[in-house]
Design a protein around this motif. Sequence first.
Motif, PDB file in Angstrom:
ATOM      1  N   LEU A  42       0.806  -1.218   0.000  1.00 16.25           N
ATOM      2  CA  LEU A  42       0.000   0.000   0.000  1.00 16.25           C
ATOM      3  C   LEU A  42       0.841   1.272   0.000  1.00 16.25           C
ATOM      4  N   LEU A  43       2.130   1.128   0.275  1.00 20.60           N
ATOM      5  CA  LEU A  43       3.038   2.260   0.395  1.00 20.60           C
ATOM      6  C   LEU A  43       2.611   3.235   1.489  1.00 20.60           C
ATOM      7  N   LEU A  44       1.924   2.727   2.499  1.00 23.82           N
ATOM      8  CA  LEU A  44       1.580   3.522   3.667  1.00 23.82           C
ATOM      9  C   LEU A  44       1.409   2.578   4.842  1.00 23.82           C
ATOM     10  N   ASP A  45       1.382   3.151   6.031  1.00 24.20           N
ATOM     11  CA  ASP A  45       1.266   2.322   7.230  1.00 24.20           C
ATOM     12  C   ASP A  45      -0.118   1.717   7.342  1.00 24.20           C
ATOM     13  N   GLU A  46      -0.165   0.523   7.876  1.00 27.13           N
ATOM     14  CA  GLU A  46      -1.422  -0.172   8.109  1.00 27.13           C
ATOM     15  C   GLU A  46      -1.895   0.159   9.513  1.00 27.13           C
ATOM     16  N   HIS A  47      -3.188   0.381   9.676  1.00 26.25           N
ATOM     17  CA  HIS A  47      -3.772   0.619  10.990  1.00 26.25           C
ATOM     18  C   HIS A  47      -3.838  -0.709  11.740  1.00 26.25           C
ATOM     19  N   PHE A  48      -4.501  -0.710  12.861  1.00 29.20           N
ATOM     20  CA  PHE A  48      -4.728  -1.943  13.610  1.00 29.20           C
ATOM     21  C   PHE A  48      -5.384  -2.959  12.683  1.00 29.20           C
ATOM     22  N   ASP A  49      -4.844  -4.166  12.604  1.00 24.67           N
ATOM     23  CA  ASP A  49      -5.370  -5.144  11.664  1.00 24.67           C
ATOM     24  C   ASP A  49      -5.498  -6.505  12.322  1.00 24.67           C
ATOM     25  N   ILE A  50      -6.392  -7.308  11.808  1.00 27.52           N
ATOM     26  CA  ILE A  50      -6.719  -8.605  12.384  1.00 27.52           C
ATOM     27  C   ILE A  50      -5.685  -9.691  12.047  1.00 27.52           C
ATOM     28  N   VAL A  51      -4.972  -9.555  10.944  1.00 29.13           N
ATOM     29  CA  VAL A  51      -4.074 -10.628  10.485  1.00 29.13           C
ATOM     30  C   VAL A  51      -3.056 -11.035  11.553  1.00 29.13           C
ATOM     31  N   PRO A  52      -2.305 -10.099  12.147  1.00 28.20           N
ATOM     32  CA  PRO A  52      -1.364 -10.535  13.184  1.00 28.20           C
ATOM     33  C   PRO A  52      -2.042 -11.228  14.362  1.00 28.20           C
ATOM     34  N   LEU A  53      -3.233 -10.747  14.760  1.00 28.80           N
ATOM     35  CA  LEU A  53      -3.933 -11.370  15.890  1.00 28.80           C
ATOM     36  C   LEU A  53      -4.399 -12.779  15.550  1.00 28.80           C
ATOM     37  N   GLU A  54      -4.920 -12.977  14.335  1.00 32.99           N
ATOM     38  CA  GLU A  54      -5.333 -14.324  13.928  1.00 32.99           C
ATOM     39  C   GLU A  54      -4.142 -15.273  13.943  1.00 32.99           C
ATOM     40  N   ALA A  55      -3.015 -14.801  13.451  1.00 30.74           N
ATOM     41  CA  ALA A  55      -1.812 -15.641  13.437  1.00 30.74           C
ATOM     42  C   ALA A  55      -1.391 -16.007  14.855  1.00 30.74           C
ATOM     43  N   MET A  56      -1.352 -15.015  15.736  1.00 27.37           N
ATOM     44  CA  MET A  56      -0.917 -15.279  17.106  1.00 27.37           C
ATOM     45  C   MET A  56      -1.926 -16.140  17.853  1.00 27.37           C
ATOM     46  N   ALA A  57      -3.227 -15.985  17.565  1.00 30.35           N
ATOM     47  CA  ALA A  57      -4.233 -16.843  18.189  1.00 30.35           C
ATOM     48  C   ALA A  57      -4.059 -18.290  17.751  1.00 30.35           C
ATOM     49  N   ALA A  58      -3.410 -18.496  16.597  1.00 32.58           N
ATOM     50  CA  ALA A  58      -3.127 -19.838  16.087  1.00 32.58           C
ATOM     51  C   ALA A  58      -1.710 -20.296  16.473  1.00 32.58           C
ATOM     52  N   TYR A  59      -1.118 -19.639  17.463  1.00 30.95           N
ATOM     53  CA  TYR A  59       0.199 -19.995  17.995  1.00 30.95           C
ATOM     54  C   TYR A  59       1.336 -19.775  16.994  1.00 30.95           C
ATOM     55  N   LYS A  60       1.211 -18.798  16.118  1.00 30.69           N
ATOM     56  CA  LYS A  60       2.249 -18.545  15.117  1.00 30.69           C
ATOM     57  C   LYS A  60       2.900 -17.187  15.359  1.00 30.69           C
ATOM     58  N   PRO A  61       4.235 -17.138  15.401  1.00 29.62           N
ATOM     59  CA  PRO A  61       4.923 -15.853  15.466  1.00 29.62           C
ATOM     60  C   PRO A  61       4.648 -15.055  14.191  1.00 29.62           C
ATOM     61  N   VAL A  62       4.754 -13.731  14.298  1.00 28.17           N
ATOM     62  CA  VAL A  62       4.491 -12.854  13.163  1.00 28.17           C
ATOM     63  C   VAL A  62       5.727 -12.002  12.888  1.00 28.17           C
ATOM     64  N   ILE A  63       6.076 -11.907  11.623  1.00 28.88           N
ATOM     65  CA  ILE A  63       7.129 -10.996  11.185  1.00 28.88           C
ATOM     66  C   ILE A  63       6.418  -9.888  10.419  1.00 28.88           C
ATOM     67  N   ALA A  64       6.561  -8.644  10.907  1.00 29.68           N
ATOM     68  CA  ALA A  64       5.805  -7.532  10.326  1.00 29.68           C
ATOM     69  C   ALA A  64       6.665  -6.273  10.257  1.00 29.68           C
ATOM     70  N   CYS A  65       6.149  -5.282   9.538  1.00 35.03           N
ATOM     71  CA  CYS A  65       6.810  -3.982   9.441  1.00 35.03           C
ATOM     72  C   CYS A  65       6.759  -3.274  10.795  1.00 35.03           C
ATOM     73  N   ASP A  66       7.834  -2.578  11.104  1.00 37.19           N
ATOM     74  CA  ASP A  66       7.952  -1.853  12.360  1.00 37.19           C
ATOM     75  C   ASP A  66       7.284  -0.479  12.242  1.00 37.19           C
ATOM     76  N   SER A  67       5.985  -0.494  11.938  1.00 37.05           N
ATOM     77  CA  SER A  67       5.232   0.744  11.797  1.00 37.05           C
ATOM     78  C   SER A  67       3.744   0.439  11.846  1.00 37.05           C
ATOM     79  N   GLY A  68       2.948   1.470  12.074  1.00 36.69           N
ATOM     80  CA  GLY A  68       1.506   1.309  12.060  1.00 36.69           C
ATOM     81  C   GLY A  68       1.004   0.353  13.132  1.00 36.69           C
ATOM     82  N   GLY A  69      -0.056  -0.374  12.798  1.00 39.52           N
ATOM     83  CA  GLY A  69      -0.715  -1.280  13.728  1.00 39.52           C
ATOM     84  C   GLY A  69       0.155  -2.371  14.325  1.00 39.52           C
ATOM     85  N   PRO A  70       1.050  -3.014  13.542  1.00 35.87           N
ATOM     86  CA  PRO A  70       1.862  -4.076  14.121  1.00 35.87           C
ATOM     87  C   PRO A  70       2.675  -3.657  15.346  1.00 35.87           C
TER      88      PRO A  70
END
Length: 193
Positions: free
Chosen positions: A94-122
């Motif tokens: 998107l070339l911009l920061d992402e707001h709070f998003d469900i994807v990292p939470l779904e991953a973590m709820a499934a016991y999976k670590p998340v690698i994400a950009c150090d900005s925005g919602g993550p």
Amino acid sequence: MADVILVNSKFTVNTFANTFKKLHAQGIRPVFLYPQSMLNFLSINRFERKKNVDLALSAFAKLRNLEEDVIKNPEKNALLSECLCVLYRPKMWLLLDEHFDIVPLEAMAAYKPVIACDSGGPVETIKNEVVGFLCNPTPQEFSLSMAKLIQEPQMTKNMGEKTQQHVMELFSTKIFGQHLNRLLAYVARGKED
């Protein structure tokens, strides 16, 4: 005329301030509250919400001719159960920061670590080096984090074990209710004064 403006992330608080400069200058500040709809994968009426989300997603995909690109929940759950971690890079797309998003939470709820950009919602949802990694949005940074998880299976396992607890402690319906109760009490006190 609002008493409180609720938003879904600290990132959105800053976006509000930058977008509505006059309101911000007058002292009107939004308060962030993680909405329950963001946590539908943890809720009791999960099936009904899932059905509604699937219908909306299907309609959106059809409008955009993206029907073949949509991964439905059963396939997503299968992929989550088999993967080592989840990569989350919306900034690159998107070339911009992402707001709070469900994807990292779904991953973590499934016991999976998340690698994400150090900005925005993550930044708000991922504890760096505890439940995943926050990186600069470059292939090199993401590759280094991926290599750590591959080369250190015990670290990956430990992170995975901490992810669901992290989600429940910070983003559960119970926590949402506590935040909402505090905000309502704050607004009610202001009305009484």
